[in-house]
Structures are given as structure tokens and as C-alpha cells.
Design an enzyme around this catalytic site. Structure first.
Site, PDB file in Angstrom:
ATOM      1  N   SER A  89      32.880  36.349  35.444  1.00 28.53           N
ATOM      2  CA  SER A  89      33.805  35.492  34.717  1.00 28.53           C
ATOM      3  C   SER A  89      33.039  34.469  33.877  1.00 28.53           C
ATOM      4  O   SER A  89      32.220  34.843  33.037  1.00 28.53           O
ATOM      5  CB  SER A  89      34.769  34.839  35.707  1.00 28.53           C
ATOM      6  OG  SER A  89      35.897  34.302  35.056  1.00 28.53           O
ATOM      7  N   ASP A 115      43.178  42.940  35.560  1.00 25.71           N
ATOM      8  CA  ASP A 115      42.719  41.558  35.641  1.00 25.71           C
ATOM      9  C   ASP A 115      43.805  40.631  35.099  1.00 25.71           C
ATOM     10  O   ASP A 115      44.248  40.784  33.966  1.00 25.71           O
ATOM     11  CB  ASP A 115      41.436  41.412  34.815  1.00 25.71           C
ATOM     12  CG  ASP A 115      40.708  40.101  35.062  1.00 25.71           C
ATOM     13  OD1 ASP A 115      41.365  39.095  35.365  1.00 25.71           O
ATOM     14  OD2 ASP A 115      39.471  40.090  34.927  1.00 25.71           O
ATOM     15  N   HIS A 143      40.735  40.497  39.165  1.00 30.54           N
ATOM     16  CA  HIS A 143      39.666  39.757  38.507  1.00 30.54           C
ATOM     17  C   HIS A 143      38.390  39.660  39.339  1.00 30.54           C
ATOM     18  O   HIS A 143      37.285  39.813  38.816  1.00 30.54           O
ATOM     19  CB  HIS A 143      40.174  38.338  38.173  1.00 30.54           C
ATOM     20  CG  HIS A 143      39.184  37.481  37.469  1.00 30.54           C
ATOM     21  ND1 HIS A 143      38.689  37.784  36.221  1.00 30.54           N
ATOM     22  CD2 HIS A 143      38.592  36.298  37.838  1.00 30.54           C
ATOM     23  CE1 HIS A 143      37.836  36.846  35.841  1.00 30.54           C
ATOM     24  NE2 HIS A 143      37.756  35.943  36.812  1.00 30.54           N
TER      25      HIS A 143
END
Length: 258
Positions: free
Chosen positions: A88, A193, A223
Site C-alpha cells: 500500500s 481490493d 487489500h
């Protein structure tokens, strides 16, 4: 001792970088998996993380990027080959640093580059009323893993808006930097996600300057792919990618790019 220095200089390092509102626990299993193969792993904690959410309010992209760059330099002093692995926000930071620092390879997992339309304006509006919002649930499909993660992350029940705004503000600049990223790269995305759209990974794949690049899409995970249903495959693909770029290996990769 000279013998020890020589051994360190011939070793392979992996710098692992977690995401926003995350921590070392996010990358711990992957770090241990890679360390078992003889790799030197550094699982860093980004500034503002690991204590309480209000400690992150004054922290943003500049502090995070400086921390990753410093850790990379320290690892380079010990190893002749260094890989960046980020999830991320951590993936975005790895891309940013790799645009100006030579590395052996990069692995990004669900890294943002555009996010959702209007998100920056929405975050700025929310900041007028509250410095943070509740984190309703972890974006993990596996219910067992999600419950376990929720029990071990008491300090991250809220998401601070100022750091989110800082990240979103930098993403257009990161997009412009992507052609300068030339190291081999493995980009992993999750089709389901709910935090970072999978199309962001496809955009990174399209714009990155790397001649050797791979894009892998996971279909059962959300995610936090390194904690979800397909975590074993995430670990395996990361290791294979690293091994491919070591002198003694070079075997073909079983990747399916889209």
C-alpha cells in the site's frame, strides 16, 4: 573483522515497508519467510506508527520517504544487492525511493497511484470536522485472519486524515516519477481490493520505466494480501522474484501478466 565484512557485502538485503495505519506485524510473516532463505530482512516501522493515532497527525510523506531512504542506505552498506518490498503506502514509498536510488528489484503490493476520484477533496472536507475517522474493519477476506488482526491492532482503530491527505497530495508527483523507476519490478494487486483500486496497479505497470516487469492479480484476497487467503502465493512469488535476480539462479518465472 574483514571476514565478516566480506560476508556482509556479498549478502542480499530486503527492505520491507508496511502501509498507512499499519505496522511491522503486517510484514512480519513475509519477512520471516524470506529470512529463512538466508536473506537479510529489515522490517521497518514508519514514523508516526506503532504508538497512538494522534502521534501520526503531524507526520506525512516527507518523513516517511526520508525514513525509507535512510533504511535503504543502511542496508546497502551491508549488502551488495537490495530489494524493496512494500504494501500500500509502503509500495508507493518504495517506488518513490527507487526513482532516484538504484536497487536490485522492487515488489509492490496494492500500491496506490491514483486512488478514487474526488478522494482528496473529500478528505480535506472531513478534516474541517474531525482529525480522524473510525476504521470500521480490516480489508481482509479471510474471516479468521481478519479477527486475529483486529485483536492485535488496538491503537489503529481510527484513521488520521492529515497523513492520508499528505499521501494523496503526493500521488500525482509519484505518477510523474514512475518512468524513472527502472529496476525489475513485481506488481501485485487484488481484484477485490476495497482500499486501493486494482487499476492503480495496472497504471503502475503501464507507466513504470522498468524493462522487466510483472503484474499479478489475486482474485480471492482483499487489500491486505499478505494476510489473506492467498498469502502463501504472495510469499512464494516474492521469493521467486528475488531469487531470479541473484547470480546463482535465473530460472523462469511462473507469472501470468495481464
Amino acid at each position: 573483522m574483514p571476514e565478516q565484512i566480506a560476508a556482509d557485502q556479498g549478502s542480499v538485503g530486503v527492505l520491507l515497508v508496511h502501509g498507512l495505519n499499519g505496522g511491522r506485524d503486517d510484514m512480519l510473516e513475509l519477512s520471516e519467510h524470506l529470512a529463512q532463505q538466508g536473506l537479510i530482512t529489515e522490517n521497518i516501522l514508519l514514523p508516526g506508527h506503532g504508538t497512538h493515532v494522534w502521534d501520526m497527525l503531524p507526520i506525512g510523506w516527507a518523513e516517511w520517504a526520508a525514513a525509507v531512504r535512510a533504511e535503504l542506505q543502511a542496508l546497502k552498506a551491508r549488502c551488495t544487492r537490495v530489494f524493496l518490498v512494500g504494501h500500500s503506502l509502503g509500495g508507493a514509498l518504495c517506488l518513490h525511493v527507487a526513482a532516484s536510488e538504484p536497487v536490485t528489484g522492487i515488489v509492490t503490493m496494492c500500491a496506490p497511484i491514483e486512488m478514487f476520484p474526488g478522494m482528496l477533496n473529500a478528505v480535506r472536507l472531513v478534516r474541517h470536522f474531525t482529525p480522524w475517522l473510525p476504521t470500521l474493519r480490516e480489508d481482509i477476506h479471510d474471516p479468521v485472519a481478519r479477527r486475529l488482526r483486529q485483536r492485535t491492532r488496538e491503537v489503529y482503530r481510527r484513521t488520521p486524515m492529515a497523513p492520508v491527505e499528505s499521501m494523496l497530495q503526493y500521488l500525482p508527483l509519484l505518477r510523474a516519477e514512475l518512468p524513472q523507476v527502472t529496476a525489475p519490478i513485481l506488481i501485485m494487486v487484488a481484484r477485490q481490493d476495497h482500499v486501493v483500486p486494482a487499476r492503480d496497479g495496472r497504471t503502475i505497470y503501464r507507466l513504470v520505466g522498468s524493462q522487466e516487469k510483472y503484474l499479478v492479480t489475486f482474485h480471492r484476497s482483499y487489500h491486505v494480501i499478505m494476510k489473506d487467503h492467498e498469502r502463501d502465493e504472495v510469499f512464494a512469488r516474492t521469493l521467486i522474484f528475488i531469487q531470479k535476480h541473484l547470480p546463482a539462479t535465473g530460472h523462469p518465472l511462473p507469472y501470468h501478466t495481464i
